[in-house]
Design a protein around this motif. Structure first.
Motif, PDB file in Angstrom:
ATOM      1  N   GLY A   1       0.688  -1.510   0.125  1.00  0.00           N
ATOM      2  CA  GLY A   1       0.238   0.208   0.122  1.00  0.00           C
ATOM      3  C   GLY A   1       0.293   1.219   0.012  1.00  0.00           C
ATOM      4  N   LEU A   2       1.530   1.015   0.827  1.00  0.00           N
ATOM      5  CA  LEU A   2       2.568   2.538   1.214  1.00  0.00           C
ATOM      6  C   LEU A   2       3.408   3.227  -0.079  1.00  0.00           C
ATOM      7  CD1 LEU A   2       4.111   2.390   4.474  1.00  0.00           C
ATOM      8  CD2 LEU A   2       2.402   3.735   3.385  1.00  0.00           C
ATOM      9  N   ALA A   3       4.011   2.058  -0.733  1.00  0.00           N
ATOM     10  CA  ALA A   3       4.509   1.518  -2.262  1.00  0.00           C
ATOM     11  C   ALA A   3       3.427   2.067  -3.498  1.00  0.00           C
ATOM     12  CB  ALA A   3       5.241   0.418  -2.452  1.00  0.00           C
ATOM     13  N   GLU A   4       2.703   1.942  -3.634  1.00  0.00           N
ATOM     14  CA  GLU A   4       1.125   1.701  -4.326  1.00  0.00           C
ATOM     15  C   GLU A   4       0.832   3.332  -4.307  1.00  0.00           C
ATOM     16  OE1 GLU A   4      -2.614   0.495  -5.465  1.00  0.00           O
ATOM     17  OE2 GLU A   4      -1.725  -0.269  -4.639  1.00  0.00           O
ATOM     18  N   TYR A   5       0.985   4.066  -2.778  1.00  0.00           N
ATOM     19  CA  TYR A   5      -0.022   5.068  -2.699  1.00  0.00           C
ATOM     20  C   TYR A   5       1.494   6.285  -3.072  1.00  0.00           C
ATOM     21  CZ  TYR A   5      -4.831   3.092  -3.406  1.00  0.00           C
ATOM     22  OH  TYR A   5      -5.463   2.715  -3.466  1.00  0.00           O
ATOM     23  N   ALA A   6       2.376   5.833  -2.378  1.00  0.00           N
ATOM     24  CA  ALA A   6       3.379   7.346  -2.568  1.00  0.00           C
ATOM     25  C   ALA A   6       2.849   7.400  -4.368  1.00  0.00           C
ATOM     26  CB  ALA A   6       4.581   6.573  -2.155  1.00  0.00           C
ATOM     27  N   LEU A   7       3.254   6.809  -5.103  1.00  0.00           N
ATOM     28  CA  LEU A   7       3.531   7.435  -6.506  1.00  0.00           C
ATOM     29  C   LEU A   7       2.388   7.675  -6.839  1.00  0.00           C
ATOM     30  CD1 LEU A   7       5.268   4.142  -8.130  1.00  0.00           C
ATOM     31  CD2 LEU A   7       6.549   6.330  -7.311  1.00  0.00           C
ATOM     32  N   ILE A   8       0.692   7.414  -6.517  1.00  0.00           N
ATOM     33  CA  ILE A   8      -0.258   7.622  -6.920  1.00  0.00           C
ATOM     34  C   ILE A   8      -0.581   8.818  -6.644  1.00  0.00           C
ATOM     35  CG2 ILE A   8      -2.670   7.275  -7.097  1.00  0.00           C
ATOM     36  CD1 ILE A   8      -2.196   4.020  -6.613  1.00  0.00           C
ATOM     37  N   SER A   9      -0.214   9.366  -5.718  1.00  0.00           N
ATOM     38  CA  SER A   9      -0.270  10.431  -5.044  1.00  0.00           C
ATOM     39  C   SER A   9       1.416  11.769  -5.429  1.00  0.00           C
ATOM     40  CB  SER A   9      -0.223  10.808  -3.367  1.00  0.00           C
ATOM     41  OG  SER A   9       1.030  10.201  -3.048  1.00  0.00           O
ATOM     42  N   ALA A  10       1.816  11.286  -6.708  1.00  0.00           N
ATOM     43  CA  ALA A  10       3.053  12.033  -6.887  1.00  0.00           C
ATOM     44  C   ALA A  10       2.439  11.908  -8.039  1.00  0.00           C
ATOM     45  CB  ALA A  10       4.327  10.965  -6.596  1.00  0.00           C
ATOM     46  N   PHE A  11       2.030  10.665  -8.713  1.00  0.00           N
ATOM     47  CA  PHE A  11       1.730  11.351  -9.937  1.00  0.00           C
ATOM     48  C   PHE A  11       0.392  11.282 -10.579  1.00  0.00           C
ATOM     49  CE2 PHE A  11       5.188   8.714 -10.310  1.00  0.00           C
ATOM     50  CZ  PHE A  11       6.846   9.666 -10.054  1.00  0.00           C
ATOM     51  N   ARG A  12      -0.847  10.972  -9.970  1.00  0.00           N
ATOM     52  CA  ARG A  12      -1.877  10.981 -10.483  1.00  0.00           C
ATOM     53  C   ARG A  12      -3.105  11.786  -9.901  1.00  0.00           C
ATOM     54  NH1 ARG A  12      -2.677   4.428 -11.104  1.00  0.00           N
ATOM     55  NH2 ARG A  12      -4.639   4.578 -11.184  1.00  0.00           N
ATOM     56  N   ASP A  13      -2.611  12.500  -9.040  1.00  0.00           N
ATOM     57  CA  ASP A  13      -3.722  13.765  -8.184  1.00  0.00           C
ATOM     58  C   ASP A  13      -3.615  14.397  -9.349  1.00  0.00           C
ATOM     59  OD1 ASP A  13      -4.468  15.411  -6.541  1.00  0.00           O
ATOM     60  OD2 ASP A  13      -4.022  15.282  -5.205  1.00  0.00           O
ATOM     61  N   SER A  14      -4.632  14.180  -9.513  1.00  0.00           N
ATOM     62  CA  SER A  14      -5.440  15.128 -11.030  1.00  0.00           C
ATOM     63  C   SER A  14      -5.278  16.996 -10.677  1.00  0.00           C
ATOM     64  CB  SER A  14      -7.120  15.182 -11.478  1.00  0.00           C
ATOM     65  OG  SER A  14      -7.934  14.855 -10.022  1.00  0.00           O
ATOM     66  N   ARG A  15      -5.184  16.877  -9.436  1.00  0.00           N
ATOM     67  CA  ARG A  15      -5.067  18.646  -8.785  1.00  0.00           C
ATOM     68  C   ARG A  15      -3.727  18.752  -9.334  1.00  0.00           C
ATOM     69  NH1 ARG A  15      -6.927  18.168  -3.196  1.00  0.00           N
ATOM     70  NH2 ARG A  15      -5.099  15.819  -3.011  1.00  0.00           N
ATOM     71  N   PHE A  16      -3.173  18.507  -9.466  1.00  0.00           N
ATOM     72  CA  PHE A  16      -1.549  18.661  -9.424  1.00  0.00           C
ATOM     73  C   PHE A  16      -0.468  18.178 -10.803  1.00  0.00           C
ATOM     74  CE2 PHE A  16      -2.841  18.998  -5.270  1.00  0.00           C
ATOM     75  CZ  PHE A  16      -2.282  19.966  -4.478  1.00  0.00           C
ATOM     76  N   LYS A  17       0.515  19.098 -10.874  1.00  0.00           N
ATOM     77  CA  LYS A  17       1.178  18.491 -11.733  1.00  0.00           C
ATOM     78  C   LYS A  17       2.308  17.117 -11.292  1.00  0.00           C
ATOM     79  CE  LYS A  17       1.929  21.969 -14.760  1.00  0.00           C
ATOM     80  NZ  LYS A  17       3.446  23.107 -15.614  1.00  0.00           N
TER      81      LYS A  17
END
Length: 243
Positions: free
Chosen positions: A87-103
């Motif tokens: 979970g930490l590995a997956e969401y570390a990247l999801i929140s870094a790359f796929r949060d639609s509010r940010f680049k």
């Protein structure tokens, strides 16, 4: 002969500290995942137990000006408990790359970042949209499209609407969440938090008491830990990793 000393009822009782749930190692592991994804370095294996938690990974950008609060750079999580290593590995990247509010976060930004991990606990159904405590609980809300709370046969006591909803209206629902720290950080009271969550969920119409009362709310608590880039670098070097 042993002397028995009577206990003074007013004496201060020893404080039993709760075991720490969210650890710096959780943040270091998330940081390591992002660092190695961007630099193609070899990641270090996790050293903490692979327990299951619902979790959120938050990236913040620290201000170069003293006294200024960090700015949100990405935050995404999951309400379904999952093993921490995955979970930490997956969401570390999801929140870094796929949060639609940010680049997407880029390599040059790493030195400005801090990582915040929230492990979510103590989920409870609430009796109303006000049944939670600011600074203690996070809130997860869901509610139907406001016009779907009325019926052509009998109006709902929670709605003043007289319109007849379509099948498409019935299918539309809204949901959003705020972690426990958000309301205190923003200076919001309960109603301000709920109204902001309603907007975050995507409802752009008028926020009435009918809309608020139609909310199904789950409250939860969070165990949180934050580390800086400098702390992560020290940890990685200390465990044999290269920067």
């Amino acid at each position: 002969m042993e002397t028995l000393v009577p206990m003074d009822p007013a004496a201060e009782q020893p404080v039993v500290e709760e075991p720490q749930v969210c650890l710096p190692e959780h943040c270091f592991y998330a940081f390591d995942t992002l660092f190695c994804e961007l630099t193609k370095k070899k990641p270090l294996p996790p050293t903490f137990p692979d327990e299951k938690y619902a979790l959120f990974v938050t990236w913040n950008t620290r201000s170069s000006r003293p006294g200024r609060a960090p700015r949100l750079r990405g935050c995404i999580g999951n309400f379904e408990p999952m093993p921490l290593h995955e979970g930490l590995a997956e969401y570390a990247l999801i929140s870094a790359f796929r949060d639609s509010r940010f680049k997407k976060i880029e390599e040059w930004e790493l030195e400005t970042l801090e990582c915040d991990i929230s492990l979510l606990t103590d989920f409870e159904g609430a009796s109303s949209y006000l049944d939670w405590t600011v600074g203690v609980h996070g809130v997860q809300i869901s509610f139907p499209h406001p016009t779907s709370t009325s019926s052509s046969e009998a109006p709902s006591p929670l709605s003043s609407s007289t319109s007849v909803p379509t099948l498409q209206t019935y299918r539309r629902s809204y949901s959003a969440t705020y972690l426990p720290q958000i309301a205190p950080e923003q200076g919001w009271d309960k109603i301000e938090t709920i109204d902001s969550a309603i907007r975050k969920a995507g409802w752009n119409g008028r926020i009435t008491e009918d809309v608020r009362r139609s909310i199904k709310l789950r409250r939860y608590q969070s165990r949180k830990c934050t580390v800086s880039w400098e702390e992560y670098v020290q940890w990685r070097k200390g465990n044999g990793g290269k920067i």
